[in-house]
Motif scaffolding. Structure first.
Motif, short mmCIF file in Angstrom:
data_model
loop_
_atom_site.label_atom_id
_atom_site.label_comp_id
_atom_site.label_asym_id
_atom_site.label_seq_id
_atom_site.Cartn_x
_atom_site.Cartn_y
_atom_site.Cartn_z
N GLN A 28 -1.44 4.37 -1.23
CA GLN A 28 -2.76 4.33 -0.59
C GLN A 28 -2.66 4.94 0.79
OE1 GLN A 28 -4.32 0.35 -0.50
NE2 GLN A 28 -5.33 0.58 -2.47
N ILE B 79 2.15 1.96 -3.51
CA ILE B 79 1.18 2.52 -4.46
C ILE B 79 0.56 3.82 -3.97
CG2 ILE B 79 0.71 0.29 -5.51
CD1 ILE B 79 -1.95 0.23 -3.99
N ARG C 8 0.83 -1.21 0.00
CA ARG C 8 0.00 0.00 0.00
C ARG C 8 0.86 1.26 0.00
NH1 ARG C 8 -2.58 -2.71 4.00
NH2 ARG C 8 -4.38 -3.86 3.32
N SER D 155 -1.13 -6.50 -8.83
CA SER D 155 -0.19 -5.84 -9.72
C SER D 155 -0.50 -4.35 -9.74
CB SER D 155 -0.27 -6.43 -11.14
OG SER D 155 -1.55 -6.19 -11.69
N HIS D 156 0.51 -3.58 -10.02
CA HIS D 156 0.35 -2.12 -10.06
C HIS D 156 1.58 -1.54 -10.76
CE1 HIS D 156 -0.08 2.04 -8.72
NE2 HIS D 156 -1.34 1.73 -8.42
N ARG E 266 3.31 0.94 -10.06
CA ARG E 266 4.35 1.35 -9.10
C ARG E 266 5.15 0.16 -8.58
NH1 ARG E 266 1.95 6.38 -5.59
NH2 ARG E 266 1.69 7.79 -7.36
N TYR E 267 4.55 -1.01 -8.54
CA TYR E 267 5.33 -2.21 -8.20
C TYR E 267 6.39 -2.41 -9.29
CZ TYR E 267 1.24 -3.66 -5.34
OH TYR E 267 0.20 -3.74 -4.44
N PRO F 41 -4.10 -5.27 -0.92
CA PRO F 41 -3.64 -4.39 -2.00
C PRO F 41 -3.74 -5.15 -3.33
CG PRO F 41 -1.79 -5.20 -0.71
CD PRO F 41 -3.03 -5.67 -0.03
N PRO F 42 -3.71 -4.43 -4.45
CA PRO F 42 -3.81 -5.12 -5.74
C PRO F 42 -2.62 -6.04 -5.97
CG PRO F 42 -3.28 -2.80 -6.04
CD PRO F 42 -3.57 -3.00 -4.59
#
Length: 143
Positions: free
Chosen positions: A60, A58, A55, A74-75, A77-78, A71-72
């Motif tokens: 949050q 990304i 989190r 994939s993102h 920002r990852y 948390p997702p």
């Protein structure tokens, strides 16, 4: 043998290895693991810690509903974090893969565009020279 990558704070990394005059390098096994980092797939001893870290990556905010959800997976920002880690360790990983004559890993690292086949280690050797020395069992005078 102590080894580290020293960050000068403006994006320049300096490899420091005790007794570097004899051609030692940052531990290739550490670099090889680092260039395969996937922060979303990483484990933590406490799952809540992992979720908090993801989190944070990304951006949050701490909100009761958001904090209770996962948390997702994939993102973008990852991906940015993974790339930043790979960028730091790619050159050391390239030379480690060349030393191990791991053609697939050398090719994978070259395809990232973060390293080049003409990159040189601190003794002036390229990955190709290192691999050839190891295949031919030629004495490596730089180590």
């Amino acid at each position: 043998i102590p080894a580290l990558l020293l960050d000068d704070g403006i994006g320049t990394l300096d490899e420091r290895v005790a007794m570097d005059a004899i051609g030692l390098q940052f531990p290739p096994a550490v670099a090889a693991a680092a260039v395969r980092t996937d922060v979303a797939a990483a484990n933590a001893s406490n799952l809540a810690d992992k979720h908090s870290i993801l989190r944070l990556i990304i951006g949050q905010e701490k909100d009761g509903d958001v904090m209770s959800s996962e948390p997702p997976m994939s993102h973008p920002r990852y991906d940015n974090v993974n790339l930043a880690i790979t960028r730091i360790f790619a050159k050391s990983a390239l030379f480690g893969a060349a030393y191990a004559c791991d053609v697939d890993e050398v090719a994978r690292l070259l395809e990232t565009g973060l390293v080049h086949i003409a990159d040189e280690d601190q003794t002036g050797r390229t990955p190709l020279i290192i691999a050839c020395q190891n295949v031919s069992n030629e004495a490596d005078e730089s180590r």
